[in-house]
Design an enzyme around this catalytic site. Structure first.
Site, PDB file in Angstrom:
ATOM      1  N   HIS A 193      -0.595  -1.763  -7.339  1.00  0.00           N
ATOM      2  CA  HIS A 193      -1.541  -1.494  -6.014  1.00  0.00           C
ATOM      3  C   HIS A 193      -2.774  -1.578  -6.435  1.00  0.00           C
ATOM      4  O   HIS A 193      -3.478  -0.664  -6.827  1.00  0.00           O
ATOM      5  CB  HIS A 193      -0.878  -0.219  -5.610  1.00  0.00           C
ATOM      6  CG  HIS A 193      -1.676   0.119  -4.410  1.00  0.00           C
ATOM      7  ND1 HIS A 193      -1.957   1.589  -3.679  1.00  0.00           N
ATOM      8  CD2 HIS A 193      -2.071  -0.847  -3.272  1.00  0.00           C
ATOM      9  CE1 HIS A 193      -2.533   1.427  -2.666  1.00  0.00           C
ATOM     10  NE2 HIS A 193      -2.492   0.139  -2.264  1.00  0.00           N
ATOM     11  N   GLU A 235      -2.670   1.177  -9.194  1.00  0.00           N
ATOM     12  CA  GLU A 235      -1.652   1.883  -9.565  1.00  0.00           C
ATOM     13  C   GLU A 235      -0.372   1.212  -9.850  1.00  0.00           C
ATOM     14  O   GLU A 235      -0.126   0.320  -9.278  1.00  0.00           O
ATOM     15  CB  GLU A 235      -1.306   2.767  -8.073  1.00  0.00           C
ATOM     16  CG  GLU A 235      -2.447   3.668  -7.864  1.00  0.00           C
ATOM     17  CD  GLU A 235      -2.252   4.432  -6.308  1.00  0.00           C
ATOM     18  OE1 GLU A 235      -2.679   5.866  -6.209  1.00  0.00           O
ATOM     19  OE2 GLU A 235      -1.686   3.842  -5.388  1.00  0.00           O
ATOM     20  N   SER A 273       0.926  -1.170   0.025  1.00  0.00           N
ATOM     21  CA  SER A 273       0.001  -0.056   0.083  1.00  0.00           C
ATOM     22  C   SER A 273       0.944   1.498   0.070  1.00  0.00           C
ATOM     23  O   SER A 273       0.328   2.345  -0.155  1.00  0.00           O
ATOM     24  CB  SER A 273      -0.964   0.105   1.328  1.00  0.00           C
ATOM     25  OG  SER A 273      -1.779  -1.111   1.142  1.00  0.00           O
ATOM     26  N   ASN A 283      -4.074   6.580  -1.718  1.00  0.00           N
ATOM     27  CA  ASN A 283      -3.948   6.695  -0.260  1.00  0.00           C
ATOM     28  C   ASN A 283      -3.379   7.772   0.299  1.00  0.00           C
ATOM     29  O   ASN A 283      -3.879   8.295   1.245  1.00  0.00           O
ATOM     30  CB  ASN A 283      -3.241   5.426   0.198  1.00  0.00           C
ATOM     31  CG  ASN A 283      -4.535   4.378   0.305  1.00  0.00           C
ATOM     32  OD1 ASN A 283      -5.530   4.191   0.060  1.00  0.00           O
ATOM     33  ND2 ASN A 283      -3.854   3.112  -0.065  1.00  0.00           N
TER      34      ASN A 283
END
Ligand code: NAD
Length: 795
Positions: free
Chosen positions: A146, A158, A123, A197
């Protein structure tokens, strides 16, 4: 052409993400081996086996159909390391610990195929640091991949390169992830937590802080920051509960550990209430309590002052809810100027999001478009921060943000970067591209060949892309349908009615489309740009006729719909239904009477007429009967047709709807020869190509034949089972009555087994029973209930 073949994928780690990624690979027909540590007790694959079993029960369902869990090959690092050599792509998804990941890479490196791409689903750990332990020969084939949780449903993936990632590796992966997996790719820099994120979690932290500043409770904040703000309906705190407060703490820790120089560093502090909940083991949904707790039917909210859970349900003030419905410029001005604390809170979090995105653009993303897409696809927002800012008036909003920074009201004293004022006038998105702060110019979207498959690629506000319903050459249009063509070779019919309900206007459009296609095109695609194929026939539109002359008055209307279905089935050109989202009742029939179906993975098909006390009468039951005859014929000349009818009958009688294209196929609404498309934006391209291939292959409409039906004995057999269900209290008397009529149609009525019938005969039976049911008070009660409350009445 050098083809990138992914014959098999290895997923390392059968946790929350690894197991679900493996499930999604199975959904899209990519063979997969799922690895985990060897179990200490029992069979060595124990950990993986448990995870695979768990996939069958998880909600929302990661698998198209639960039984496909069996397609995931199970493995462990002790016994099966050599099998990594079979895999062209290896996705690592083990626990978020740099040392554990590095250990694992060292262990697997010798077993990898010489050409395999290796990618981590971390992450937010540094991909470059992870690459460091790999042998030099593997580093050029290593990158970040990701996925977002849940990976079947979240669009975003991603991709992150390291300085050593070889040229072309990410291009190959981007094409595979897009077309084969159906995900939407954003390329991110190798910065902590990447793009979505980073911006999303900073936004959640900002929201939590501003909520405290303005003294708002979690339920009110969630009402304000959910659908009303164009974000995921779970709002902020509920989203945190769903993600898991421990997972969220993990992502926050990455920010705290790695971003000491970040001007927003102070805002990455763990909110005291989050720490309090973590200490109490209240990790959100998975532990039954977090910011919220469900007690019986009530949802309680945590009250930080008392440390207790108290009744929730607080909502946005009416005045603020009204402001949020205004167009962006007016909306932001009203929020900015208002003295209402909820409005001030909303301005504050929007300001924080603009401020944050602008300050970080140069470091974390190649262009403003990547931040906006990452927020849409990874966090389910309808717009990214830059789009909203631009739409509300770039210069004015920039001025307001600057004033707040100067006055010390913002989360950081970092000024807006100079490009905000000096660079792109009017905003960051233009038709030629989006602003790249790193390169100080507008950059165009990726030109990878894979995007040629997206005829209407998702675009940002300001890019001025032509919307599909204004594109191409229009050849016919009424209030509920548009018939048009992009290339002059294939005609497209788009249903534009609300929920794409099939009304006389839609039928007119479809018939016109078939006629025009037969005159001068290779074929017809039925496709609409939004995520509904059709919610069914428009019952409300039939109401006036029904009021005047009862069920009999409806007969001609039903016949027209059936005739339209047959017209489509026997058109002189191929008609391909391009499905996405719901295809229910008449919508499902429209797909079934098309020559072929191309369905996005997320397609939900079924006959739901029983819910309103009716039966499928747009040819749906005639289809079930015909398919049973075809399948019986293919199996054995003397096969018992009833055996092949059971699934179709049950699906219709129980109003079963497929929860994916794969399950819709299992229910009999898609054929094996139909095409399932992972990426929704490739649907039109694939459907168009199918029409062309069919036309080029000399396609002809099917012969109008008669076929055998199961007859009266089969009706009696089905009815005997229905009696048991009714007497056992499993179905109501009215369900029994409807099911018996469905059985009557699919078995061909009061005839001998094996009697030959045609579609018109079965459709006449459909009409007769449909109109009789319309006159039944119990059916009327169901219809009125549905029209008034949107929920089925069980009577
Ligand atoms: P998880 O805790 O559910 O699963 C981790 C798996 O790793 C377990 O199956 C465990 O057996 C295995 N494992 C633990 N230690 C190991 C070791 N030393 N060697 C080999 N395997 C080991 O974790 P998760 O939530 O699935 O996260 C996995 C990865 O995906 C992490 O990098 C995480 O940051 C990332 N990720 C998670 C989410 C999410 O929402 N959970 C979303 C995107 C990415």
């Amino acid at each position: 052409m050098n083809r990138f073949n992914v014959r098999k994928v290895a997923v390392l780690g059968a946790g929350v993400m690894g197991a679900q990624i493996a499930a999604h690979l199975v959904n899209v027909k990519v063979p997969v081996i799922l690895f985990d540590l060897p179990a200490k007790d029992g069979p060595k694959n124990g950990i993986v086996t448990k995870a695979v079993e768990g996939l069958k029960k998880l909600k929302p369902a990661p698998l198209g159909v639960p039984e496909d869990a069996a397609l995931i090959e199970q493995a462990n690092y002790e016994e099966h390391l050599a099998r990594l050599g079979e895999c062209d792509l290896v996705i690592e998804a083990i626990a978020e610990r740099m040392d554990w990941k590095l250990d694992l890479y060292t262990k697997i490196a010798p077993a990898l195929a010489a050409h395999a791409i290796v990618a981590s689903n971390t992450s937010g750990l540094s991909i470059t640091k992870l690459a460091a332990v790999l042998p030099e020969s593997i580093r050029p084939r290593f990158c970040g991949i990701h996925f977002f949780n849940p990976p079947r449903y979240m669009a975003l993936v991603e991709l992150i390169a390291t300085p050593d990632t070889g040229p072309g590796i990410l291009d190959e992966l981007e094409a595979f992830v897009t077309t084969a997996l159906g995900k939407s790719v954003v390329r991110a820099q190798d910065t902590p937590n990447f793009i979505a994120n980073r911006v999303g979690i900073a936004g959640m932290l900002a929201t939590m802080k501003e909520a405290e500043t303005y003294g708002l409770s979690y339920d009110v904040v969630d009402d304000l920051t959910g659908k009303k703000l164009g974000r995921a309906s779970s709002g902020t705190f509920r989203t945190a509960d769903v993600v898991g407060l421990d997972t969220m703490a993990h992502v926050i820790k990455t920010l705290q550990d790695n971003l000491h120089e970040d001007p927003f560093f102070a805002s990455y502090a763990t909110p005291p209430v989050l720490q309090k909940l973590l200490d109490a083991g209240a990790l959100g949904q998975k532990t039954g309590a977090g910011f919220y707790k469900k007690v019986g039917k009530d949802i309680l909210r945590f009250d930080p002052a008392s440390g207790e859970y108290v009744p929730g349900g607080g909502k946005a003030d009416e005045i603020v809810a009204r402001i949020l419905k205004k167009p962006p410029a007016e909306r932001l001005k009203l929020l900015h100027d208002s003295k209402n604390p909820q409005a001030q809170f909303l301005w504050a979090i929007l300001r924080d999001s603009f401020h944050y995105a602008a300050v970080h653009l140069a470091d974390i993303a190649d262009s403003a478009r990547d931040i906006d897409f990452a927020m849409r696809w990874g966090f389910g927002t309808s717009q990214g921060p830059f789009e909203l800012w631009q739409q509300a008036g770039w210069a004015q909003v920039a001025q307001w943000v600057k004033e707040d920074i100067d006055a010390g009201r913002a989360l950081s004293s970092a000024p807006l970067p100079p490009w905000v004022f000096e660079g792109p006038s009017g905003g960051v998105h233009r038709p030629e591209g989006s602003w790249s702060a790193a390169h100080a110019r507008f950059v165009a979207p990726s030109t990878l060949p894979v995007y040629r498959r997206q005829l209407f690629r998702e675009s940002v506000y300001g890019a001025d892309a032509t919307p599909p319903l204004k594109a191409g050459t229009e050849v016919f249009k009424n209030d509920e349908a548009r018939v048009w063509s992009l290339d002059g070779a294939v005609l497209i019919a788009s249903i534009t009615a609300k929920l794409h309900l099939i009304s006389p206007g839609v039928v007119e459009g479809l018939l016109k489309a078939v006629e025009l296609a037969e005159q001068s095109y290779q074929g017809l695609v039925i496709w609409s740009p939004d995520d509904v194929f059709s919610a069914g026939a428009n019952l409300e539109a039939l109401m006036p006729v029904f009021m005047k002359s009862g069920g009999k008055g409806i007969l001609p209307e039903v016949k027209k719909l059936q005739d339209a279905m047959l017209r489509i089935r026997y058109a002189q050109v191929p008609v391909v239904a391009a499905l996405r989202g719901i295809a229910l009742g008449g919508g499902c029939e429209l797909a079934l009477y098309s020559s072929k179906r191309v369905a996005a993975m997320e397609s939900y098909m079924g006959f739901v007429e029983v819910g309103v006390g009716l039966l499928p009468a747009g040819g749906g039951l005639a289809y079930v009967a015909r398919r049973a005859a075809e399948m019986a014929g293919a199996a054995n000349a003397n096969a018992d047709i009833l055996k092949f009818l059971t699934d179709g009958f049950t699906s219709a009688a129980m109003a079963k709807v497929g929860t994916s294209a794969i399950e819709s196929r299992k229910l009999g609404y898609l054929l094996w020869s139909d095409v399932i498309v992972p990426h929704k934006d490739e649907l039109l391209h694939v459907a168009t190509q199918q029409v062309k291939a069919m036309a080029e292959s000399g396609w002809r409409a099917p012969a109008r034949t008669r076929f055998a039906v199961a007859g009266r004995n089969a009706i009696a057999t089905i009815k005997a089972q229905l009696v048991n269900m009714r007497d056992g209290g499993f179905i109501s008397a009215h369900d029994f009555a409807i099911s018996a009529l469905i059985a009557d149609v699919v078995c061909g009525g009061d005839v001998d087994a094996g009697s030959l019938v045609n579609e018109e005969y079965l459709m006449a039976l459909e009409r007769k029973h449909f109109c009789a049911l319309l006159d039944d008070p119990k059916t009327q009660e169901r219809i009125m209930g549905m029209l008034q409350t949107g929920k089925p009445v069980r009577n």
